[in-house]
Design a protein around this motif. Structure first.
Motif, PDB file in Angstrom:
ATOM      1  N   CYS A  58       0.841  -1.188   0.000  1.00  0.00           N
ATOM      2  CA  CYS A  58       0.000   0.000   0.000  1.00  0.00           C
ATOM      3  C   CYS A  58       0.887   1.253   0.000  1.00  0.00           C
ATOM      4  O   CYS A  58       1.969   1.263   0.585  1.00  0.00           O
ATOM      5  N   ASN A  60      -0.588   4.291   0.801  1.00  0.00           N
ATOM      6  CA  ASN A  60      -1.453   5.337   1.332  1.00  0.00           C
ATOM      7  C   ASN A  60      -1.087   5.826   2.720  1.00  0.00           C
ATOM      8  O   ASN A  60      -1.710   6.749   3.229  1.00  0.00           O
ATOM      9  N   CYS A  61      -0.171   5.180   3.373  1.00  0.00           N
ATOM     10  CA  CYS A  61       0.492   5.812   4.512  1.00  0.00           C
ATOM     11  C   CYS A  61       1.862   5.179   4.573  1.00  0.00           C
ATOM     12  O   CYS A  61       2.239   4.384   3.722  1.00  0.00           O
ATOM     13  N   ALA A  63       3.065   2.987   6.567  1.00  0.00           N
ATOM     14  CA  ALA A  63       3.198   1.664   7.159  1.00  0.00           C
ATOM     15  C   ALA A  63       3.551   0.578   6.156  1.00  0.00           C
ATOM     16  O   ALA A  63       4.075  -0.462   6.521  1.00  0.00           O
ATOM     17  N   ALA A  64       3.244   0.801   4.879  1.00  0.00           N
ATOM     18  CA  ALA A  64       3.618  -0.157   3.828  1.00  0.00           C
ATOM     19  C   ALA A  64       3.018  -1.541   4.044  1.00  0.00           C
ATOM     20  O   ALA A  64       3.697  -2.566   3.937  1.00  0.00           O
ATOM     21  N   CYS A  65       1.736  -1.585   4.358  1.00  0.00           N
ATOM     22  CA  CYS A  65       1.053  -2.875   4.534  1.00  0.00           C
ATOM     23  C   CYS A  65       0.988  -3.637   3.214  1.00  0.00           C
ATOM     24  O   CYS A  65       0.983  -3.048   2.138  1.00  0.00           O
ATOM     25  N   ASN A  94      -5.756  -4.709   6.744  1.00  0.00           N
ATOM     26  CA  ASN A  94      -5.553  -3.343   6.257  1.00  0.00           C
ATOM     27  C   ASN A  94      -6.570  -2.419   6.886  1.00  0.00           C
ATOM     28  O   ASN A  94      -7.604  -2.848   7.357  1.00  0.00           O
ATOM     29  N   CYS A  95      -6.267  -1.146   6.848  1.00  0.00           N
ATOM     30  CA  CYS A  95      -7.287  -0.157   7.208  1.00  0.00           C
ATOM     31  C   CYS A  95      -8.075   0.167   5.942  1.00  0.00           C
ATOM     32  O   CYS A  95      -7.784  -0.344   4.855  1.00  0.00           O
ATOM     33  N   LYS A  97      -8.003   2.523   4.019  1.00  0.00           N
ATOM     34  CA  LYS A  97      -7.255   3.182   2.936  1.00  0.00           C
ATOM     35  C   LYS A  97      -6.569   2.181   2.011  1.00  0.00           C
ATOM     36  O   LYS A  97      -6.255   2.516   0.871  1.00  0.00           O
ATOM     37  N   GLY A  98      -6.308   0.965   2.510  1.00  0.00           N
ATOM     38  CA  GLY A  98      -5.645  -0.027   1.669  1.00  0.00           C
ATOM     39  C   GLY A  98      -6.538  -0.481   0.518  1.00  0.00           C
ATOM     40  O   GLY A  98      -6.206  -0.280  -0.661  1.00  0.00           O
ATOM     41  N   PHE A 226      -0.815   2.903  11.387  1.00  0.00           N
ATOM     42  CA  PHE A 226      -2.142   2.715  11.949  1.00  0.00           C
ATOM     43  C   PHE A 226      -2.479   1.255  12.150  1.00  0.00           C
ATOM     44  O   PHE A 226      -2.723   0.801  13.259  1.00  0.00           O
ATOM     45  N   ASN A 227      -2.436   0.509  11.074  1.00  0.00           N
ATOM     46  CA  ASN A 227      -2.950  -0.844  11.186  1.00  0.00           C
ATOM     47  C   ASN A 227      -1.951  -1.814  11.825  1.00  0.00           C
ATOM     48  O   ASN A 227      -2.309  -2.521  12.770  1.00  0.00           O
ATOM     49  N   PRO A 228      -0.692  -1.836  11.415  1.00  0.00           N
ATOM     50  CA  PRO A 228       0.228  -2.807  12.052  1.00  0.00           C
ATOM     51  C   PRO A 228       0.393  -2.560  13.549  1.00  0.00           C
ATOM     52  O   PRO A 228       0.467  -3.517  14.328  1.00  0.00           O
TER      53      PRO A 228
HETATM   54  S1  SF4 Z   1      -2.266   1.357   7.610  1.00  0.00           S
HETATM   55 FE1  SF4 Z   1      -3.809   1.542   5.968  1.00  0.00          FE
HETATM   56  S2  SF4 Z   1      -3.053   3.221   4.652  1.00  0.00           S
HETATM   57 FE2  SF4 Z   1      -1.362   2.570   5.950  1.00  0.00          FE
HETATM   58  S3  SF4 Z   1      -0.239   1.127   4.661  1.00  0.00           S
HETATM   59 FE3  SF4 Z   1      -1.667  -0.048   5.975  1.00  0.00          FE
HETATM   60  S4  SF4 Z   1      -3.504  -0.299   4.722  1.00  0.00           S
HETATM   61 FE4  SF4 Z   1      -2.290   1.318   3.772  1.00  0.00          FE
END
Ligand code: SF4
Length: 942
Positions: A58, A60-61, A63-65, A94-95, A97-98, A226-228
């Motif tokens: 990803c 979008n932030c 974190a690179a999920c 994912n949040c 945004k993913g 955020f998510n991890p």
């Molecule tokens: S926390 Fe959300 S926006 Fe950030 S990389 Fe993970 S899925 Fe994407």
């Protein structure tokens, strides 16, 4: 690993035989080449859809999920994105945004081709151009600057890099000191507090194994990792950890906490130091850890030379030093009850080495001296001996892995004072927000300027100063906006160069999401798909929508054109390591990294009969085995005899020196790695701060913020504005192309406590005027008890604008506005039309129901550079009142002359030194994103 799901033969009511398996949330990789699902749109008919699944990460932030792109085999298009369970950071989750990446791919408003301005800057007239023409134009400009010795006139200014190290190598190859970032409007203050302690500038908490977790703000969980991080906090809680969140706002995270600690902004360091004192008084600290790893001998030698140099005496001095930080004092400063401060302090002390803590933006980013917050928080980690332990908090470099590429360029001998000016020798990152003032003052100019995923006109304080800079062709001669989406800044560029979203580009990323090290591989999934099906591409833009490209390939091409014959010594860094003299392909770049620089990857790949590159293309991520790259208490690593060759031990300090730098330290009779600080220990005492003009901050302390509660009189209509909080569903200025996210979040009303609202005389939905030092904005009120009384807050995501009815920032997200400079130098912005439905290839664009879209606020903030860390101090002292007659939703007024005065006032807080320590511009040991040669650190004539 996932287990194979048994195939079932179903007979549908229609009599058709079905071949899909039971419901599964994570398809196993052995079936990624042909994953079958029913087409939900034609239910109840059972129509099979066949997908090929290709991983990416990803964008979008930070974190690179991991994401899995589902490519419809019938259409050859990406259908959707879901989580990648084989990604060690995000583990399949994912949040919002993913998955919304699919909106960004299909956005009918997206920029599909390179554009060149056809009118004046900012006039909004564009014509399509070619990549070739854009590359030639920039190559000529950059080559001339390099050849003519104007190496400080090439600048790359990045918001979201999305990679680790790639661009620093490019700039190094060019020999320019041109890396600029957004970090001093983001995190440089928090980083500074960590760096002075331990030499790394980010923390990495092991939440999953913690007994007590303390977060200063919810920033981490609402936007940054955020998510991890969030999933591991919940994991820790499920195992019994307690969670405390210090935040004046009841965030989503605070609402999940055992303790919500709504402190007055800027008082956090006072509370943390009071907790430190309680831990000392009640002897809950880890005595042996502190004795071994804190530089207490340096402190005593420098500040108490006549005292016996014993650890017990040091502890006694600490108790004296922090005597004023009683629970009563901390309660007065913060508004928290004394007993809660004592209770949390005891729980922190009792958690011992399983105390995890984090702060990032929020308090550190909001306040003058905000870096003292992260410094005081790390003090708690030091006291508990929880640095890099299971359940503790590590320096980020212990939980991150950045593979080294082939052929590293020698560092440049140029120092760019537009980035690191003499007034801010300790600035943790470039003084990027001051660029317009520096250019106005004639400190330099820019021949070639790249903004990459960066929107300073909208994001930075005093955005009109950026408009004035970007429209001045003497100050900025040539500007390209490299961006996946239209932005308020791209509008003022000479070239708008479309770059891919998360599934349309290559990058390699690693983040400190937990106690482990991993790499994630972002890849252009359609290019991979086409190559697998016999259609290899030379360039990523040939596989992407329109001619959307990626930066990695762009820089290779540009570098070859800057130095076509190799005479400048640039081209060799962009030649193939496999075919000498040939242009490097992006596949070769990553192939070499995976084959040579990632421990354990070749062996793991070989077990599956894959090359390292094929493995990464298949799984999208790799966790470095801990036996190859350990993650805990790395300071205790004992050096091998070979590592000690050519070193000397400083008898007094125990530092192990090589070529004038400390590389390790003797502790308990052993040569240990320690920390990358001047003492190789944890620096409770910072000789750097003392030597560089700030002796009163040599040890952790408490700085009165510019918005200290004594400066705010609610009865006179004054409030503290928190303008920085994130919504978990939006990305800074890159979610305007994600319709699902705007459907969820499309307004940013001002949070007001009911007691304040009745004083002001407003109810939810009423218009408010919020007046800063340099202007005002008009927004709606939202009454909530989830905010500390006396404080108002407004999320920083919304209020996007465009100047034209049909072009500019995406219509999902932006109001059409009039924005202009008045005769007297003031600026006004007024909404002409809110967000409206529009016709496009996506039928949803005609169904838009949200109208206002939020209010922009950053234009009304002057710059507030902290004189030490350089960070913009975001919090504002404002007056809040009911809207005036004639005020309209979204109105913004700014007086840029006042903004310049405020800049000068904050600049005057710095302490220029006539004689710099060792004749340097900056301490050699401190980090810089792009690090020039040692010679460049030396002041001329010294
Ligand atoms: S926390 Fe959300 S926006 Fe950030 S990389 Fe993970 S899925 Fe994407």
């Amino acid at each position: 690993m996932m287990t194979e799901i048994p195939l079932k033969q179903h007979i549908a009511p229609s009599g058709e035989q079905m071949t899909v398996r039971d419901l599964a949330s994570c398809p196993p990789p052995e079936r990624w080449h042909d994953w079958v699902e029913y087409d939900a749109k034609v239910w109840p008919r059972k129509v099979e859809k066949h997908y090929e699944i290709i991983p990416t990460i990803c964008f979008n932030c930070e974190a690179a999920c991991g994401l899995l792109a589902y490519i419809d085999k019938e259409t050859g298009r990406v259908k959707k994105f879901e989580g990648n369970p084989y990604h060690p950071g995000s583990r399949g989750r994912n949040c919002a945004k993913g998955p919304a990446t699919i909106n960004q791919v299909n956005d009918p408003e997206r920029i599909l081709y390179p554009l060149k301005r056809a009118g004046k800057r900012g006039e909004g007239k564009w014509e399509r151009t070619t990549w070739d023409e854009a590359l030639e134009t920039f190559a000529a400009k950059i080559r001339a600057a390099i050849v003519e010795g104007r190496r400080d006139e090439v600048m790359y200014h990045v918001g979201r890099p999305g990679h680790d190290g790639y661009m620093e190598r490019v700039l190094g190859a060019w020999g320019v000191d041109g890396h600029n970032s957004h970090t001093n409007v983001c995190s440089s203050s928090a980083r500074f507090g960590y760096q002075v302690w331990c030499g790394a500038d980010r923390p990495s908490p092991d939440h999953a194994n913690a007994r007590f977790i303390l977060l200063i703000s919810s920033h981490l969980e609402t936007g940054h990792y955020f998510n991890p991080q969030a999933q591991r906090i919940i994991e820790g809680k499920m195992k019994g950890a307690k969670l405390a969140v210090m935040d004046p706002r009841l965030s989503n995270t605070a609402s999940m906490a055992d303790y919500w600690l709504p402190t007055w902004p800027g008082s956090e360091a006072a509370v943390l130091l009071a907790m430190a004192r309680i831990i000392l008084v009640e002897q809950l600290y880890n005595r042996e850890y502190m004795r071994r790893w804190v530089n207490w001998q340096d402190f005593m030698a420098a500040e108490y030379p006549g005292e016996p140099r014993t650890f017990d005496r040091f502890i006694a001095l600490l108790l004296d030093l922090y005597a004023e930080f009683t629970p009563t004092f901390a309660a007065q400063e913060s508004g928290l009850p004394e007993e809660v401060i004592v209770d949390i302090a005891r729980q922190v002390g009792q958690a011992g080495t399983a105390f995890a803590a984090h702060t990032w933006r929020a308090a550190a980013a909001g306040n003058l001296g905000g870096w003292q917050v992260s410094r005081a928080l790390w003090f708690l980690s030091v006291l508990t001996g929880s640095i890099g332990t299971p359940g503790g908090t590590a320096p980020n470099s212990w939980n991150k892995f950045v593979p080294a590429p082939f052929l590293k360029p020698a560092p440049s001998e140029v120092w760019n004072e537009l980035l690191f000016p003499p007034e801010y020798p300790l600035a943790n990152y470039e003084m990027s927000m001051l660029l317009p003032y520096f250019l106005r003052e004639g400190r330099g100019k820019l021949a070639a300027y790249f903004t990459r995923v960066y929107n300073p006109v909208w994001t930075n304080p005093d955005g009109t100063a950026w408009i004035e800079m970007l429209t001045n062709e003497q100050q900025v001669e040539l500007h390209a906006a490299l961006t996946p989406v239209w932005s308020e800044t791209a509008w003022y560029a000479d070239y708008v160069l479309p770059m891919g979203v998360g599934s349309e580009r290559h990058d390699l990323m690693s983040q400190e999401t937990h106690a482990g090290r991993w790499i994630g591989f972002r890849q252009p999934v359609l290019r991979v798909y086409k190559a697998r099906h016999g259609e290899p591409m030379q360039y990523t833009y040939q596989a992407n929508p329109g001619e959307v490209w990626e930066e990695d390939e762009f820089w290779i091409e540009l570098s070859w054109r800057i130095d076509p014959d190799g005479g400048l010594g640039i081209r060799k860094y962009f030649e193939s390591p496999y075919q000498p003299g040939q242009k490097l392909t992006i596949e070769e770049y990553y192939r070499w990294l995976f084959e040579h620089s990632v421990p354990g990857l070749p062996e793991v790949a070989a077990k599956e009969n894959l090359s390292p590159l094929e493995y990464m293309q298949k799984y999208g991520a790799f966790e470095i085995p801990q036996e190859k790259a350990p993650v805990f208490v790395l300071n205790e690593r004992e050096l091998q005899p070979a590592e000690l060759e050519g070193t000397q031990v400083d008898e007094h300090s125990g530092k192990i020196m090589r070529s004038g730098s400390a590389i390790a330290v003797m502790v308990g009779g052993k040569a240990l790695e320690g920390f990358p600080t001047p003492s190789r220990k944890l620096e409770f005492y910072s000789a750097t701060l003392k030597d560089w003009g700030w002796p009163e901050y040599a040890v952790p302390g408490y700085t009165h913020s510019h918005v200290h509660r004594s400066a705010i009189d609610n009865e006179r209509g004054e409030y503290l504005l928190i303008p920085t909080f994130r919504l978990p569903t939006l990305i800074h200025t890159r979610s305007g192309n994600a319709k699902w996210l705007y459907e969820i979040s499309n307004a940013n009303p001002v949070w007001v406590h009911p007691t304040d609202a009745s004083r002001i005389g407003v109810a939810t939905g009423d218009l408010l005027r919020v007046t800063t030092e340099i202007g005002y904005y008009v927004n709606r009120a939202w009454l909530t008890e989830g905010i500390h009384p006396g404080i108002v807050a407004c999320s920083h995501h919304l209020g996007r604008w465009r100047l034209d009815a049909g072009s500019g920032t995406d219509r999902w997200a932006s109001a059409q506005v009039a924005l202009g400079r008045e005769q007297d130098g003031t600026w006004r912005l007024r909404h002409l039309q809110g967000i409206q439905p529009f016709e496009s290839a996506d039928p949803d664009s005609a169904r838009i129901f949200w109208r206002e879209g939020g209010v922009h606020q950053n234009l009304t903030f002057p710059v507030h550079p902290d004189p030490i860390s350089g960070m913009h101090c975001w919090h504002q002292k404002v007056t809040v009142e009911a809207a005036h007659p004639g005020d309209r939703y979204g109105d913004v007024y700014v007086d840029t002359r006042k903004a310049y005065e405020v800049y000068k006032r904050w600049l005057a807080l710095t302490r220029p030194q006539a004689d710099r320590p060792d004749g340097l511009r900056r301490p050699l040991w401190m980090l810089r994103p792009y690090r020039p040669a040692v010679e460049a650190f030396k002041l001329r004539g010294q």
